[in-house]
Each structure stands twice: as structure tokens, then as C-alpha cells.
Scaffold this active site. Structure first.
Site, PDB file in Angstrom:
ATOM      1  N   GLU A  56       0.817  -1.200   0.000  1.00 43.42           N
ATOM      2  CA  GLU A  56       0.000   0.000   0.000  1.00 43.42           C
ATOM      3  C   GLU A  56       0.865   1.269   0.000  1.00 43.42           C
ATOM      4  O   GLU A  56       0.537   2.259  -0.652  1.00 43.42           O
ATOM      5  CB  GLU A  56      -0.917   0.013   1.228  1.00 43.42           C
ATOM      6  CG  GLU A  56      -1.891  -1.152   1.280  1.00 43.42           C
ATOM      7  CD  GLU A  56      -1.359  -2.318   2.097  1.00 43.42           C
ATOM      8  OE1 GLU A  56      -2.166  -2.976   2.770  1.00 43.42           O
ATOM      9  OE2 GLU A  56      -0.129  -2.591   2.050  1.00 43.42           O
ATOM     10  N   CYS A  88      -0.476   0.422   7.652  1.00 46.13           N
ATOM     11  CA  CYS A  88      -0.962   0.817   6.327  1.00 46.13           C
ATOM     12  C   CYS A  88      -2.370   1.398   6.403  1.00 46.13           C
ATOM     13  O   CYS A  88      -2.745   2.244   5.582  1.00 46.13           O
ATOM     14  CB  CYS A  88      -0.935  -0.380   5.385  1.00 46.13           C
ATOM     15  SG  CYS A  88       0.734  -0.955   4.992  1.00 46.13           S
ATOM     16  N   ALA A 166      17.802 -46.968  -8.321  1.00 47.58           N
ATOM     17  CA  ALA A 166      17.896 -48.318  -8.872  1.00 47.58           C
ATOM     18  C   ALA A 166      18.184 -49.319  -7.753  1.00 47.58           C
ATOM     19  O   ALA A 166      18.441 -48.955  -6.607  1.00 47.58           O
ATOM     20  CB  ALA A 166      18.994 -48.364  -9.928  1.00 47.58           C
ATOM     21  N   ASP A 203      23.084 -39.706   0.741  1.00 44.14           N
ATOM     22  CA  ASP A 203      23.304 -38.885  -0.452  1.00 44.14           C
ATOM     23  C   ASP A 203      24.175 -37.658  -0.223  1.00 44.14           C
ATOM     24  O   ASP A 203      24.620 -37.038  -1.192  1.00 44.14           O
ATOM     25  CB  ASP A 203      21.958 -38.420  -1.014  1.00 44.14           C
ATOM     26  CG  ASP A 203      21.047 -39.584  -1.401  1.00 44.14           C
ATOM     27  OD1 ASP A 203      21.581 -40.655  -1.724  1.00 44.14           O
ATOM     28  OD2 ASP A 203      19.818 -39.412  -1.354  1.00 44.14           O
ATOM     29  N   ARG A 210      20.282 -23.287  -5.840  1.00 43.82           N
ATOM     30  CA  ARG A 210      21.417 -22.955  -6.695  1.00 43.82           C
ATOM     31  C   ARG A 210      20.974 -22.753  -8.140  1.00 43.82           C
ATOM     32  O   ARG A 210      19.915 -23.213  -8.556  1.00 43.82           O
ATOM     33  CB  ARG A 210      22.477 -24.079  -6.670  1.00 43.82           C
ATOM     34  CG  ARG A 210      22.989 -24.422  -5.296  1.00 43.82           C
ATOM     35  CD  ARG A 210      24.148 -25.418  -5.353  1.00 43.82           C
ATOM     36  NE  ARG A 210      23.816 -26.665  -6.026  1.00 43.82           N
ATOM     37  CZ  ARG A 210      23.164 -27.674  -5.456  1.00 43.82           C
ATOM     38  NH1 ARG A 210      22.717 -27.560  -4.224  1.00 43.82           N
ATOM     39  NH2 ARG A 210      22.930 -28.786  -6.133  1.00 43.82           N
ATOM     40  N   GLU A 282      11.982 -32.797   1.531  1.00 48.73           N
ATOM     41  CA  GLU A 282      12.628 -33.409   0.369  1.00 48.73           C
ATOM     42  C   GLU A 282      13.024 -34.868   0.576  1.00 48.73           C
ATOM     43  O   GLU A 282      13.460 -35.520  -0.355  1.00 48.73           O
ATOM     44  CB  GLU A 282      13.853 -32.584  -0.038  1.00 48.73           C
ATOM     45  CG  GLU A 282      13.498 -31.230  -0.597  1.00 48.73           C
ATOM     46  CD  GLU A 282      14.412 -30.790  -1.727  1.00 48.73           C
ATOM     47  OE1 GLU A 282      14.984 -31.648  -2.420  1.00 48.73           O
ATOM     48  OE2 GLU A 282      14.561 -29.579  -1.908  1.00 48.73           O
ATOM     49  N   ALA A 288       8.991 -38.884   4.880  1.00 49.13           N
ATOM     50  CA  ALA A 288       7.797 -38.452   4.149  1.00 49.13           C
ATOM     51  C   ALA A 288       6.583 -39.264   4.595  1.00 49.13           C
ATOM     52  O   ALA A 288       5.487 -38.718   4.791  1.00 49.13           O
ATOM     53  CB  ALA A 288       8.017 -38.596   2.653  1.00 49.13           C
TER      54      ALA A 288
END
Length: 353
Positions: A56, A88, A166, A203, A210, A282, A288
Site C-alpha cells: 500500500e 498501512c 535403482a 546422499d 542454486r 525433500e 515423508a
């Protein structure tokens, strides 16, 4: 210059608000369009970063004296408190705005009340114009403010038969470079990226946002969170490389569930206290599954590659489902091709009972 309707102005305000995604947290994204007495656009603005001028204020600065007697069209109820910036609602009154059209009321008890302040000053206030669209554009912030913990997006990548690697454990790369670029853009819109210690050990991910073309880091980095019940994250793990803030969330610090693991609702509450409004979950598949079993996932984004493996780890493990009647039903809201892959966005349906 042709005049525009309030509906058209709100559509534009919602577009403007989206420009702040990823840079305003812990504040919401907000857009504003100012119309003069003849319905012509005389000012536009959006909230660009936390601590910066609100939408605003930017629009009022553009409009100047032309705001007097005009209409302010704003995606979220104007704030009514003094924080890093002034209220505002008062700025709109002082500018002589005659009408304020609001898409969504502010659920934050600290900042709400702007509509009442405007009305008490004689300003006409209308609520709900394109409310569903504005809600969707600000869903993470609105959801987190209403319930006290962040909006959680589970992101995964898998082959068409649901494999995340895999049989020999190799997974670089399941999806295409185009999909991975899209994921890094997604990371840039959230406040925290979360992974389990199993993923870190297997991992060694960076969990940063990035530019994959040159490897450079995005200017704004989400908080990296490792869910690590017993503190097994190695000292030399890449999540500890200093490229972004990192929190190794242990059961001793956050609190433990009955199985001795990090208590997930307590973790989300702690993240909310740290100013996190949107979390990107992730990995891995076990974490998950735990989030889904607890009903803590708000959105699912799956990147599905046109490949088959036939064996190997799956993208999801135990999610508390033992029979088909307990399946977690989803609503598909978007399917987009990203390079050769599909990006599928779905929302879990609320379970009855």
C-alpha cells in the site's frame, strides 16, 4: 487512459503480490492497485522483502495526491500495527482514500484490525473480491498464521513405476536437468528445506537453492533442517558447509515421540517460532511417510520421469496405510511437463472422522 473495474484491479494486485514469493517471509505476499476517482490506475505496489515498504505504501507513493478520493484494491487486509514499518490502514486514511477493497482478511492477531480502523475513519471497506485467488497465492503464510505451524510441501522425484533409485542404490539422475532446475526454483520460494538424517548419510545433499547452470548460490537461502533424532549427522556433511543456515533438529532439543524419534508437530511448531512459514520436505521416503501418516503434508509435488526400473527403493515408505480403505486420497491440481518429465501437483483430501 481507460478506467478499470475493481475486479480487474484485484486480478492485477494478485499478480503483483506473486512477485514477492520467496523474499517476504515471515511476512505475507501482498499486492495493491490504487484507482483514482475516475477508476484509472494511479499507483501499484507489492511487498518485496521483510522490513521493506508494504504494498500500500509503494502504491500511495506512486499515486501522490491522485490517491485522494480514490480506491485502494489490496490482496490482504491492510495492517493495523507498527512493526518495522507503520500501519498501512493509517497511511490510507491520511492519503484520503475513500474506499478500500480487500480480498482476504488478515488472520494475524498482531496486525489485523485494519478494516475496522478504516471504517471508523469513514472509509468504505469491501471484502472478498477474488478472495479464493488471493488465498491461493498466499496459502503458505495464511495457513501457517491460522494454525501456528508451517505449510508443508512434500517434493519427490521418481520413475514412472515409483522408484527413487535403482536396485544398486544409484539415483543420479532420476529426473532431467530441467526438472532439477525447477526444484531449485521451488527451494527459492520456501523458508526451510527439510530432510531426514538417512538422506544426509546416503546422499550427502547440499539442500541449497542454486543456479545449476553455473553452480552459483541463490541470494536468499532457505534454512536447512536435518531431522536427526540421535545426532548422527557427520561433522563434514555438506549441510554443514556454511553455504546456508542449518539446524540439526534432534529429539533431545525438539522433543521425542513415543518411539524416541523427533516429534514432528513439535518440530513444526519450533520452525514457526523461527519465522518459517513454508517448508519443503525433500526426503527421505521414511520421513515423508511419517509426515503423511500424521496428516502434516499440505501439498505434494512429484517429478515423474519417463523411465522404468522395476526394482529399487520407492519414493514413499510406511504412511500409516494398511488397507485400501485407509489410502490417502489426493486431488490433482496441476500437471505440467518439465523437459521430458511430468511435474504433478496434488493436495491431500481431508479425511472424514
Amino acid at each position: 487512459m481507460a478506467s478499470v473495474s475493481v475486479d480487474e484491479a484485484m486480478r492485477r494486485a494478485i499478480e503483483l503480490a506473486a512477485r514477492g514469493l520467496g523474499t517476504t517471509s515471515p511476512n505475507p505476499v501482498v499486492g495493491c492497485v490504487l484507482l483514482d476517482e475516475d477508476g484509472q490506475v494511479v499507483g501499484e505496489g507489492f511487498h518485496a522483502y521483510a522490513g521493506g515498504p508494504h504494498a500500500e505504501i509503494v502504491a500511495l507513493a506512486q499515486a501522490g495526491q491522485r490517491a485522494k478520493g480514490g480506491t485502494a484494491v489490496v490482496t490482504l487486509e491492510p495492517c493495523n500495527h507498527t512493526g518495522r514499518t507503520g500501519p498501512c490502514s493509517s497511511a490510507l486514511v491520511q492519503a484520503g482514500v475513500a474506499r478500500v477493497v480487500i480480498a482476504v482478511p488478515d488472520p494475524n492477531p498482531v496486525a489485523s484490525g485494519g478494516a475496522a480502523t478504516l471504517r471508523s475513519a469513514g472509509v468504505r471497506v469491501d471484502l472478498g473480491v477474488r478472495g479464493d485467488e488471493a488465498e491461493a497465492g498466499n496459502v503458505a503464510w495464511l495457513t501457517s498464521m491460522r494454525r501456528g505451524w508451517p505449510y508443508v510441501i512434500w517434493k519427490y522425484a521418481a520413475t514412472l513405476d515409483g522408484r527413487s533409485a535403482a536396485a544398486d542404490g544409484t539415483s543420479m539422475w532420476i529426473t532431467s536437468e530441467a526438472a532439477r532446475i525447477d526444484v531449485h526454483a521451488l527451494r527459492g520460494t520456501v523458508d526451510a528445506v527439510l530432510a531426514g538424517v538417512g538422506t544426509v548419510l546416503a546422499d550427502d545433499p547440499r539442500l541449497t537453492a542454486r543456479n545449476l547452470r553455473d553452480g552459483s548460490l541463490a541470494i536468499r537461502q532457505p534454512l536447512r533442517v536435518v531431522v536427526d533424532s540421535s545426532g548422527r549427522t557427520p561433522a563434514d556433511a555438506r549441510v554443514r558447509d556454511g553455504a546456508a543456515r542449518t539446524w540439526i533438529a534432534t529429539a533431545a532439543e525438539v522433543g521425542a515421540d513415543p518411539h524416541g524419534r523427533v516429534d514432528l508437530p513439535a518440530l513444526l511448531a519450533a520452525l514457526h517460532q523461527r519465522g518459517v512459514r513454508a517448508v519443503l520436505l525433500e526426503g527421505g521416503p521414511r520421513l515423508a511417510g511419517a509426515f503423511l501418516a500424521a496428516g502434516l503434508v499440505d501439498k505434494i509435488i512429484g517429478y515423474v520421469a519417463p523411465r522404468l526400473l522395476g526394482a529399487g527403493p520407492t519414493a514413499l515408505l510406511d504412511a500409516g496405510v494398511t488397507t485400501i480403505a485407509e489410502a490417502i486420497d489426493l486431488e490433482f491440481v496441476d500437471v505440467t511437463q518439465v523437459g521430458p518429465d511430468l511435474r504433478i501437483t496434488a493436495l491431500p483430501r481431508k479425511r472424514e472422522g
